[in-house]
Design a protein around this motif. Structure first.
Motif, PDB file in Angstrom:
ATOM      1  N   ALA A   1      10.099 -16.959  -7.072  1.00  0.00           N
ATOM      2  CA  ALA A   1      10.109 -17.836  -8.248  1.00  0.00           C
ATOM      3  C   ALA A   1       9.457 -17.155  -9.446  1.00  0.00           C
ATOM      4  N   ARG A   2       8.516 -16.277  -9.175  1.00  0.00           N
ATOM      5  CA  ARG A   2       7.828 -15.551 -10.253  1.00  0.00           C
ATOM      6  C   ARG A   2       8.469 -14.198 -10.534  1.00  0.00           C
ATOM      7  N   ASN A   3       9.080 -13.613  -9.511  1.00  0.00           N
ATOM      8  CA  ASN A   3       9.697 -12.295  -9.633  1.00  0.00           C
ATOM      9  C   ASN A   3      11.049 -12.353  -8.922  1.00  0.00           C
ATOM     10  N   PRO A   4      12.111 -12.736  -9.642  1.00  0.00           N
ATOM     11  CA  PRO A   4      13.407 -12.992  -8.996  1.00  0.00           C
ATOM     12  C   PRO A   4      13.974 -11.829  -8.202  1.00  0.00           C
ATOM     13  N   GLN A   5      13.585 -10.588  -8.533  1.00  0.00           N
ATOM     14  CA  GLN A   5      14.071  -9.463  -7.738  1.00  0.00           C
ATOM     15  C   GLN A   5      13.444  -9.419  -6.354  1.00  0.00           C
ATOM     16  N   GLY A   6      12.290 -10.041  -6.215  1.00  0.00           N
ATOM     17  CA  GLY A   6      11.611 -10.007  -4.927  1.00  0.00           C
ATOM     18  C   GLY A   6      11.158  -8.618  -4.550  1.00  0.00           C
ATOM     19  N   LEU A   7      10.584  -7.900  -5.503  1.00  0.00           N
ATOM     20  CA  LEU A   7      10.114  -6.534  -5.277  1.00  0.00           C
ATOM     21  C   LEU A   7       8.652  -6.416  -5.674  1.00  0.00           C
ATOM     22  N   VAL A   8       8.024  -5.344  -5.254  1.00  0.00           N
ATOM     23  CA  VAL A   8       6.704  -4.987  -5.753  1.00  0.00           C
ATOM     24  C   VAL A   8       6.851  -3.694  -6.552  1.00  0.00           C
ATOM     25  N   PRO A   9       5.922  -3.485  -7.495  1.00  0.00           N
ATOM     26  CA  PRO A   9       4.769  -4.314  -7.826  1.00  0.00           C
ATOM     27  C   PRO A   9       5.124  -5.444  -8.794  1.00  0.00           C
ATOM     28  N   MET A  10       4.212  -6.410  -8.847  1.00  0.00           N
ATOM     29  CA  MET A  10       4.210  -7.398  -9.923  1.00  0.00           C
ATOM     30  C   MET A  10       2.775  -7.487 -10.420  1.00  0.00           C
ATOM     31  N   LEU A  11       2.602  -7.424 -11.722  1.00  0.00           N
ATOM     32  CA  LEU A  11       1.267  -7.506 -12.316  1.00  0.00           C
ATOM     33  C   LEU A  11       1.167  -8.771 -13.146  1.00  0.00           C
ATOM     34  N   HIS A  12       0.205  -9.623 -12.785  1.00  0.00           N
ATOM     35  CA  HIS A  12      -0.093 -10.800 -13.606  1.00  0.00           C
ATOM     36  C   HIS A  12      -1.198 -10.417 -14.572  1.00  0.00           C
TER      37      HIS A  12
ATOM     38  N   LEU B   1       7.221  -5.080   5.004  1.00  0.00           N
ATOM     39  CA  LEU B   1       7.795  -5.051   6.352  1.00  0.00           C
ATOM     40  C   LEU B   1       7.974  -6.453   6.925  1.00  0.00           C
ATOM     41  N   THR B   2       7.108  -7.377   6.514  1.00  0.00           N
ATOM     42  CA  THR B   2       7.256  -8.768   6.948  1.00  0.00           C
ATOM     43  C   THR B   2       7.912  -9.621   5.869  1.00  0.00           C
ATOM     44  N   ARG B   3       8.418  -8.952   4.827  1.00  0.00           N
ATOM     45  CA  ARG B   3       9.209  -9.589   3.767  1.00  0.00           C
ATOM     46  C   ARG B   3       8.444 -10.666   2.998  1.00  0.00           C
ATOM     47  N   GLN B   4       7.158 -10.418   2.795  1.00  0.00           N
ATOM     48  CA  GLN B   4       6.386 -11.360   1.984  1.00  0.00           C
ATOM     49  C   GLN B   4       6.890 -11.402   0.543  1.00  0.00           C
ATOM     50  N   GLN B   5       7.516 -10.313   0.109  1.00  0.00           N
ATOM     51  CA  GLN B   5       8.051 -10.259  -1.254  1.00  0.00           C
ATOM     52  C   GLN B   5       9.268 -11.152  -1.436  1.00  0.00           C
ATOM     53  N   LYS B   6       9.792 -11.682  -0.338  1.00  0.00           N
ATOM     54  CA  LYS B   6      10.944 -12.579  -0.406  1.00  0.00           C
ATOM     55  C   LYS B   6      10.547 -14.047  -0.233  1.00  0.00           C
ATOM     56  N   ALA B   7       9.253 -14.313  -0.144  1.00  0.00           N
ATOM     57  CA  ALA B   7       8.784 -15.694  -0.029  1.00  0.00           C
ATOM     58  C   ALA B   7       9.192 -16.474  -1.274  1.00  0.00           C
ATOM     59  N   PRO B   8       9.586 -17.735  -1.133  1.00  0.00           N
ATOM     60  CA  PRO B   8      10.080 -18.513  -2.279  1.00  0.00           C
ATOM     61  C   PRO B   8       9.122 -18.558  -3.462  1.00  0.00           C
ATOM     62  N   ASP B   9       7.821 -18.693  -3.196  1.00  0.00           N
ATOM     63  CA  ASP B   9       6.886 -18.778  -4.321  1.00  0.00           C
ATOM     64  C   ASP B   9       6.786 -17.453  -5.070  1.00  0.00           C
ATOM     65  N   TYR B  10       6.957 -16.351  -4.336  1.00  0.00           N
ATOM     66  CA  TYR B  10       6.929 -15.037  -4.998  1.00  0.00           C
ATOM     67  C   TYR B  10       8.211 -14.811  -5.793  1.00  0.00           C
TER      68      TYR B  10
ATOM     69  N   THR C   1       1.083  -7.329  -0.453  1.00  0.00           N
ATOM     70  CA  THR C   1       2.356  -8.015  -0.245  1.00  0.00           C
ATOM     71  C   THR C   1       3.171  -7.157   0.709  1.00  0.00           C
ATOM     72  N   ASP C   2       3.216  -7.568   1.961  1.00  0.00           N
ATOM     73  CA  ASP C   2       3.758  -6.727   3.024  1.00  0.00           C
ATOM     74  C   ASP C   2       5.286  -6.724   2.995  1.00  0.00           C
TER      75      ASP C   2
ATOM     76  N   TRP D   1       0.799  -1.220   0.000  1.00  0.00           N
ATOM     77  CA  TRP D   1       0.000   0.000   0.000  1.00  0.00           C
ATOM     78  C   TRP D   1       0.831   1.269   0.000  1.00  0.00           C
ATOM     79  N   ARG D   2       2.006   1.238   0.644  1.00  0.00           N
ATOM     80  CA  ARG D   2       2.807   2.456   0.739  1.00  0.00           C
ATOM     81  C   ARG D   2       3.903   2.525  -0.325  1.00  0.00           C
ATOM     82  N   SER D   3       4.055   1.514  -1.133  1.00  0.00           N
ATOM     83  CA  SER D   3       5.065   1.507  -2.195  1.00  0.00           C
ATOM     84  C   SER D   3       4.697   2.522  -3.279  1.00  0.00           C
ATOM     85  N   SER D   4       5.604   3.452  -3.548  1.00  0.00           N
ATOM     86  CA  SER D   4       5.308   4.452  -4.574  1.00  0.00           C
ATOM     87  C   SER D   4       5.280   3.831  -5.968  1.00  0.00           C
TER      88      SER D   4
END
Length: 210
Positions: free
Chosen positions: A48-59, A37-46, A34-35, A10-13
């Protein structure tokens, strides 16, 4: 349920830019918070789809797209109305130069990864970090103010990519108490854009998880 899915924070520019672009184009989507602060963007399943582990990602259209500029460029190419990136090469280059002041110059040195590094690895206190943040916004805003039109939006009568990038960056500037007095044109443009429903609906406080 929409088959277009936006993984965002929500706060990602950068996510804020994409939300604005989707809204302007009237594209319905499902938001997946995708929080960071709790590093949900670094979850393995994420990752795997976005190797940088950043947001946003649009499917969308069977693709997992990352990087806000690339996402918006794809949207403009596949769903061109309203156009955010000019087709004319000279106008496109001028617009991208303005937008990149935010995307490439201000944002990368002020994102959450950088702020965490300043605090955790460099040992900087919050006052020093906030000063850093304001400094780099001001560096970019001086140039962007000089490039801003005296009336209307960066895109003229309708928003373009520079306008889409400006609003999230002004929100960040105000959050970190940057004095906006030296930037009257940017302040005016931001105020005009806030009155557009597509921008207002994308505001972090409107999409913040309960």
């Amino acid at each position: 349920m929409s088959d277009i899915i936006l993984f965002d924070y929500w706060r990602s520019s950068a996510s804020y830019r994409v939300r604005i672009a989707l809204n302007l184009k009237g594209i319905a989507y499902q938001a997946v918070p995708t929080d960071l602060l709790t590093r949900q963007q670094k979850a393995p399943d994420y990752v795997a789809r976005n190797p940088q582990g950043l947001v946003p990602m649009l499917h969308i259209d069977g693709h997992d797209l990352s990087q806000s500029l690339a996402i918006i460029d794809y949207l403009d190419a596949t769903r061109p109305e309203p156009r955010l990136i000019p087709a004319d090469p000279a106008a496109r280059a001028a617009m991208l130069a303005r937008a990149m002041i935010i995307i490439a110059d201000i944002h990368p040195v002020n994102n959450l990864r950088m702020l965490h590094y300043l605090k955790n690895e460099m040992g900087q206190d919050q006052g020093a970090i906030d000063s850093w943040y304001r400094h780099w916004i001001a560096e970019g805003f001086v140039a962007l103010e000089a490039l801003a039109p005296e009336s209307g939006l960066f895109g003229g009568d309708a928003p373009d990519l520079t306008d889409v990038c400006l609003v999230p960056q002004v929100a960040n500037a105000r959050r970190f108490d940057l004095d906006m007095t030296p930037y009257p044109r940017l302040s005016r443009i931001d105020a005009q854009l806030q009155d557009i429903p597509a921008f207002a609906a994308a505001h972090p406080e409107r999409v913040k998880p309960a």
